[in-house]
Enzyme design. Structure first.
Site, PDB file in Angstrom:
ATOM      1  N   ASP A   1       0.904  -1.160  -0.116  1.00 18.98           N
ATOM      2  CA  ASP A   1      -0.058  -0.044  -0.051  1.00 18.98           C
ATOM      3  C   ASP A   1       0.819   1.307  -0.015  1.00 18.98           C
ATOM      4  O   ASP A   1       1.950   1.210   0.518  1.00 18.98           O
ATOM      5  CB  ASP A   1      -0.772  -0.057   1.256  1.00 18.98           C
ATOM      6  CG  ASP A   1      -2.161  -1.110   1.092  1.00 18.98           C
ATOM      7  OD1 ASP A   1      -2.095  -1.754   0.221  1.00 18.98           O
ATOM      8  OD2 ASP A   1      -2.971  -0.967   1.982  1.00 18.98           O
TER       9      ASP A   1
ATOM     10  N   HIS B   1       3.620  -2.479   2.963  1.00 22.13           N
ATOM     11  CA  HIS B   1       3.757  -0.881   2.523  1.00 22.13           C
ATOM     12  C   HIS B   1       5.299  -0.673   1.957  1.00 22.13           C
ATOM     13  O   HIS B   1       6.167  -0.885   2.448  1.00 22.13           O
ATOM     14  CB  HIS B   1       3.427   0.172   3.562  1.00 22.13           C
ATOM     15  CG  HIS B   1       2.140   0.201   4.350  1.00 22.13           C
ATOM     16  ND1 HIS B   1       1.867  -0.777   5.200  1.00 22.13           N
ATOM     17  CD2 HIS B   1       1.114   0.717   4.027  1.00 22.13           C
ATOM     18  CE1 HIS B   1       0.819  -0.758   5.746  1.00 22.13           C
ATOM     19  NE2 HIS B   1       0.082   0.399   4.982  1.00 22.13           N
TER      20      HIS B   1
END
Length: 337
Positions: free
Chosen positions: A143, A285
Site C-alpha cells: 500500500d 507498504h
C-alpha cells in the site's frame, strides 16, 4: 481478522460467485446469440455490476479517451435490469448503449475481461474459470506507493524471485510518479486504487469517497491506460453505501504485520511468517525502507514452505465482484459487514 469457516466459505462461493454451478467442460454458446443479463449472471447483481465495470474500461479503450474523460464514463447509463439483452459474438459480448457523451452506440467487451464475471457456459474455454487449490497460494500486497526509490527496489526483488504482487496506490503519488506505476504493471504485477490522499472514508461521506476513488482511477488510467479493478479503502474502513457507489471489488487483508507501526524488518518477517497460511492476503507498504528490506526474506521463507506468491486476481481466481469485500481466498462478505 477472523476467517469464515471453510464450509461456509464454500457455500458463499457457490451462492455469490456461482462456482461449480457451470460445467467447465461444456461447449461455449455459438456466436451472435442474444442473451439476457439475467442469463449471463444467473441473476446475480454483483456479476452484473462487474459487467458494467468492464464496459467502462471498454468505452474508454474504444474511444481512446483521455484521462479527463474518466469521470464522464461513470455517467454512462449501463444495464441494471436482468431482462436487458446483449449479444455473444466471436470477439466478445456486444452491448448497445443509450445516448452518451462519448457518442458510442455499441461496444464489444472482450471475453478475457469477463472471466469470472459471466457464467462459464457463455465464455470460450480459454476464458473460463475452474476450481483452484489455494492451500499453497498467498497474495503479497503493498500500500501507499508508488515511492520513487523504494518501489523500484521492491520491483527488482519481485523480479529476482519470479513472483508478482498487487500494489494499492495513492492517486496523488501516481500523478507524481507515473513511470513507476507503468513499471509495476510491466513487471507482471497489478495495481489497485488506494484513494487519492488516504483519508478515512467513514469520516468523509459517500460523495467524497466516490470522488477520492474516481480521481485516483483517473490518475491510474492516465499513467497506464487502464482502470484499476480493485479498491482498498484506507484503514480498511468503508460503508455499505460507499461500496455500492464505488462499484468495484473491495480488497482487505488477513495478515497485517503492522510494518508501518514498527518499522522493523525483523519484526515484519517474524509476524508474516507466524501468521500466514494458504489463501491469505498479506498487507505491507512499499513506502517504508524496512518493509522493502524485509521482502526478500519473506519471499524466500514462504517459498521454502512451498507457497506460491501470486496477485490478488490469481488468488481470487478472477472472481472478485463489486459489492463484496475480500479478506482472503475463502473469506469475503458484503461490503459494510
Amino acid at each position: 481478522m477472523v476467517k469464515i469457516g471453510k464450509v461456509l466459505g464454500v457455500l458463499v462461493a457457490t451462492v455469490a460467485l456461482g462456482v461449480g454451478s457451470v460445467p467447465v467442460t461444456g461447449q461455449a454458446k455459438s456466436t451472435n446469440k442474444t442473451v439476457t443479463f439475467g442469463q449471463l449472471t444467473n441473476k446475480n447483481t454483483h456479476r452484473l455490476a462487474a459487467i458494467r465495470q468492464a464496459a467502462r474500461q471498454e468505452i474508454l479503450t474504444t474511444t481512446k479517451a483521455k484521462s479527463s474523460r474518466v469521470a464522464a464514463v461513470y455517467q454512462v447509463k449501463l444495464p441494471t435490469h436482468m431482462t436487458k439483452t446483449a449479444t455473444l459474438t466471436k470477439s466478445g459480448l456486444r452491448m448497445n448503449l443509450l445516448k452518451n457523451s462519448f457518442k458510442v452506440k455499441q461496444i464489444t467487451i472482450p471475453y478475457a475481461q469477463l472471466k469470472g464475471k459471466v457464467l462459464n457456459r457463455y465464455l470460450p474455454k480459454a476464458n473460463r474459470t475452474s476450481t483452484i487449490k489455494t492451500s499453497k497460494l498467498v497474495a503479497l500486497t503493498f500500500d501507499d506507493g508508488p515511492d520513487p526509490t523504494l518501489t523500484p527496489r521492491l520491483l527488482k526483488t519481485l523480479k529476482k524471485y519470479h513472483v508478482h504482487a498487487t500494489f494499492f496506490e495513492v492517486g496523488q503519488s501516481v500523478s507524481r510518479y507515473p513511470k513507476i506505476s507503468r513499471a509495476v504493471l510491466a513487471g507482471g504485477n497489478e495495481i489497485g486504487n488506494h484513494s487519492w490522499n488516504h483519508p478515512n472514508f467513514n469520516s468523509i461521506g459517500t460523495a467524497q469517497t466516490v470522488s477520492q476513488v474516481t480521481r485516483t482511477n483517473r490518475a491510474i488510467y492516465q499513467a497506464t491506460g487502464t482502470l484499476p479493478q480493485y479498491v482498498r479503502p484506507p484503514y480498511g474502513n468503508i460503508t455499505a453505501a460507499e461500496g455500492r457507489a464505488i462499484e468495484q471489488p473491495i480488497i482487505r487483508w488477513s495478515v497485517d504485520p503492522r510494518d508501518w507501526a514498527y518499522l522493523n524488518s525483523s519484526k515484519d518477517i517474524n509476524e508474516v511468517m507466524h501468521d500466514t497460511h494458504g489463501g491469505d492476503i498479506i498487507l505491507m507498504h512499499d513506502i517504508h525502507a524496512q518493509s522493502v528490506a524485509a521482502a526478500p526474506t519473506i519471499i524466500k521463507r514462504l517459498q521454502a514452505k512451498g507457497y506460491k506468491l501470486v496477485t490478488v486476481s490469481q488468488l481470487l481466481n478472477s472472481q472478485a465482484l463489486p459489492g463484496l469485500q475480500y479478506f482472503g481466498a475463502h473469506d469475503y462478505r458484503t461490503v459494510g459487514k
